[in-house]
Design a protein around this motif. Structure first.
Motif, short mmCIF file in Angstrom:
data_model
loop_
_atom_site.label_atom_id
_atom_site.label_comp_id
_atom_site.label_asym_id
_atom_site.label_seq_id
_atom_site.Cartn_x
_atom_site.Cartn_y
_atom_site.Cartn_z
N ASN A 92 0.86 -1.19 0.00
CA ASN A 92 0.00 0.00 0.00
C ASN A 92 0.88 1.23 0.00
OD1 ASN A 92 -2.77 -1.17 0.35
ND2 ASN A 92 -1.81 -2.00 2.20
N ASN A 93 0.63 2.13 -0.96
CA ASN A 93 1.37 3.38 -0.98
C ASN A 93 0.57 4.45 -0.25
OD1 ASN A 93 -0.38 4.85 -2.92
ND2 ASN A 93 0.41 3.38 -4.43
N VAL A 94 1.08 5.68 -0.24
CA VAL A 94 0.45 6.74 0.53
C VAL A 94 -0.96 7.05 0.01
CG1 VAL A 94 1.45 8.61 -0.87
CG2 VAL A 94 0.85 9.02 1.53
N LEU A 95 -1.21 6.87 -1.28
CA LEU A 95 -2.55 7.14 -1.82
C LEU A 95 -3.54 6.05 -1.43
CD1 LEU A 95 -1.81 8.57 -5.39
CD2 LEU A 95 -2.21 9.79 -3.24
N HIS A 96 -3.08 4.81 -1.31
CA HIS A 96 -3.95 3.75 -0.77
C HIS A 96 -4.43 4.14 0.63
CE1 HIS A 96 -1.89 0.98 -3.72
NE2 HIS A 96 -3.12 0.50 -3.80
N ILE A 97 -3.48 4.56 1.46
CA ILE A 97 -3.79 4.86 2.86
C ILE A 97 -4.68 6.09 2.97
CG2 ILE A 97 -2.76 5.52 5.06
CD1 ILE A 97 -0.39 3.71 4.34
N CYS A 98 -4.38 7.12 2.20
CA CYS A 98 -5.22 8.32 2.22
C CYS A 98 -6.60 8.04 1.65
CB CYS A 98 -4.55 9.44 1.42
SG CYS A 98 -3.12 10.19 2.23
N GLY A 99 -6.69 7.16 0.66
CA GLY A 99 -7.99 6.79 0.11
C GLY A 99 -8.85 6.08 1.13
N ARG A 120 2.32 8.39 -10.72
CA ARG A 120 2.78 7.00 -10.81
C ARG A 120 2.05 6.10 -9.82
NH1 ARG A 120 9.09 7.23 -9.99
NH2 ARG A 120 8.76 4.97 -9.88
N LEU A 121 1.70 6.65 -8.66
CA LEU A 121 1.11 5.84 -7.59
C LEU A 121 -0.39 5.61 -7.74
CD1 LEU A 121 2.86 7.32 -4.41
CD2 LEU A 121 3.48 5.27 -5.68
N VAL A 122 -1.08 6.49 -8.46
CA VAL A 122 -2.55 6.49 -8.41
C VAL A 122 -3.16 5.20 -8.96
CG1 VAL A 122 -2.91 7.61 -10.66
CG2 VAL A 122 -4.57 7.94 -8.81
N MET A 123 -2.46 4.50 -9.87
CA MET A 123 -3.01 3.28 -10.44
C MET A 123 -2.31 2.02 -9.95
SD MET A 123 -5.63 3.96 -12.28
CE MET A 123 -5.79 2.53 -13.34
N LEU A 124 -1.37 2.15 -9.04
CA LEU A 124 -0.65 0.98 -8.56
C LEU A 124 -1.54 0.14 -7.65
CD1 LEU A 124 2.98 2.21 -7.82
CD2 LEU A 124 2.06 1.12 -9.86
N ASN A 126 -2.08 -2.89 -4.66
CA ASN A 126 -1.42 -3.48 -3.51
C ASN A 126 -1.38 -5.00 -3.66
OD1 ASN A 126 -3.99 -4.41 -2.88
ND2 ASN A 126 -4.23 -3.17 -1.05
N SER A 127 -1.03 -5.70 -2.60
CA SER A 127 -0.91 -7.16 -2.67
C SER A 127 -2.23 -7.85 -2.99
CB SER A 127 -0.37 -7.70 -1.34
OG SER A 127 0.92 -7.18 -1.09
N TYR A 128 -3.35 -7.17 -2.77
CA TYR A 128 -4.67 -7.74 -3.03
C TYR A 128 -5.24 -7.27 -4.37
CZ TYR A 128 -4.29 -8.75 1.91
OH TYR A 128 -3.84 -9.21 3.12
N GLY A 129 -4.44 -6.52 -5.13
CA GLY A 129 -4.90 -6.04 -6.43
C GLY A 129 -5.71 -4.76 -6.36
N TRP A 130 -5.71 -4.11 -5.22
CA TRP A 130 -6.51 -2.89 -5.06
C TRP A 130 -5.70 -1.66 -5.42
CZ3 TRP A 130 -10.41 -2.47 -0.51
CH2 TRP A 130 -11.25 -3.58 -0.52
N THR A 131 -6.35 -0.70 -6.10
CA THR A 131 -5.77 0.61 -6.35
C THR A 131 -6.28 1.57 -5.26
OG1 THR A 131 -7.61 1.34 -7.74
CG2 THR A 131 -5.79 0.17 -8.83
N PRO A 132 -5.69 2.75 -5.15
CA PRO A 132 -6.17 3.71 -4.14
C PRO A 132 -7.66 4.01 -4.25
CG PRO A 132 -4.02 4.40 -4.90
CD PRO A 132 -4.40 3.22 -5.75
N ILE A 133 -8.19 4.10 -5.48
CA ILE A 133 -9.61 4.44 -5.61
C ILE A 133 -10.51 3.32 -5.11
CG2 ILE A 133 -9.99 3.60 -7.96
CD1 ILE A 133 -11.70 6.12 -8.42
N ASP A 134 -10.01 2.07 -5.13
CA ASP A 134 -10.81 0.98 -4.57
C ASP A 134 -11.11 1.22 -3.10
OD1 ASP A 134 -11.10 -0.70 -6.87
OD2 ASP A 134 -9.00 -1.22 -6.66
N LYS A 150 -9.94 12.28 -10.88
CA LYS A 150 -9.35 13.29 -11.76
C LYS A 150 -7.92 12.90 -12.14
CE LYS A 150 -12.12 17.26 -10.30
NZ LYS A 150 -12.12 18.59 -9.63
N GLN A 151 -7.18 12.35 -11.19
CA GLN A 151 -5.81 11.93 -11.49
C GLN A 151 -5.79 10.74 -12.44
OE1 GLN A 151 -2.93 13.58 -10.54
NE2 GLN A 151 -4.51 15.05 -9.98
N ILE A 152 -6.72 9.81 -12.25
CA ILE A 152 -6.78 8.64 -13.14
C ILE A 152 -7.10 9.07 -14.57
CG2 ILE A 152 -8.10 6.55 -13.69
CD1 ILE A 152 -8.42 6.13 -10.67
#
Length: 241
Positions: A92-99, A120-124, A126-134, A150-152
């Motif tokens: 999980n990157n910082v956008l996952h956590i903030c999301g 770069r991070l907005v579409m990455l 995590n280990s479960y296949g989730w993006t920050p928007i999920d 908007k970023q996507i």
């Protein structure tokens, strides 16, 4: 502050004392960011507290401050060479956590400071296949979802959507919303369900190590309505990713 200054003075001959770890591999800076003690954070930074050192869960002080929405603390951390691309043990990157926690202010701060890195991070995933928007969408955080969408959409412009003949919508493919009586705790695709008699949403979320701050029903449906406006473009971008 007096206790911290005294302890560091007593250990002045040991350069590692400010970054020594506890049983969870956390440093004093981790704890100061966790509790939002700005004065302590600033003092530890002056004493070369490491902003990128990770604890046993892979959290740096930067990720902890982001998760709790500590904007003043984040401003202090950003005066040091922070690694904005850092991820925890579950990727999980910082956008996952903030999301997940609805930290729109932190996201906007990071977009201004690290525009290329955040793109770069907005579409990455995590280990479960989730993006920050999920996380943001599932938890019903309208403002963070709006920023992430908007970023996507900046990433690419759909050329053709005719190949997407699947009748399922973005909502269906990313998560399900079901009534309580139809909820199956054994199903593979995790769900969120709404109890119509309560304003409290109930979640099954892939394992994560931070507190999930969920919205109420009104904000959740507002978030859904917003995402539906960008249905096809989002599906195209996510499918491409």
């Amino acid at each position: 502050m007096k206790s911290i200054q005294l302890l560091l003075a007593e250990n002045a001959n040991r350069s590692s004392s400010v970054n020594e770890r506890d049983m969870s591999e956390g440093t004093p800076l981790h704890h100061a960011c966790d509790w939002g003690h700005l004065e302590v954070v600033e003092y530890l930074l002056k004493k070369d507290g490491d902003v990128n050192m990770t604890d046993e869960n892979g959290f740096s002080p930067f990720l902890i401050a982001a998760g709790w929405g500590r904007e003043d603390v984040m401003k202090a951390l950003l005066t040091r060479p922070v690694n904005p691309l850092i991820v925890d043990n579950q990727k999980n990157n910082v956008l996952h956590i903030c999301g997940a926690t609805g930290r729109e202010g932190i996201i906007n701060m990071l977009l201004e400071k690290f525009p290329d890195e955040m793109q770069r991070l907005v579409m990455l995933r995590n280990s479960y296949g989730w993006t920050p928007i999920d996380f943001s969408y599932r938890c019903g955080h309208y403002k963070t979802t709006k920023v992430l969408v908007k970023q996507i959409l900046k990433l690419s412009t759909p050329r053709s959507l005719h190949s997407l003949s699947d009748p399922q919508t973005f909502v269906h493919t990313r998560f399900s919303v079901v009534r309580k009586e139809f909820f199956n705790f054994q199903e593979r695709n995790l769900c969120r369900f709404i109890d119509e008699n309560s304003d409290m949403p109930i979640f099954r979320i892939p394992r994560c190590k931070w507190h999930i701050h969920s919205s109420g029903k009104d904000e959740f449906y507002k978030t859904t309505e917003y995402v539906n406006k960008h249905e096809e473009k989002l599906r195209w971008c996510l499918a491409k990713n």
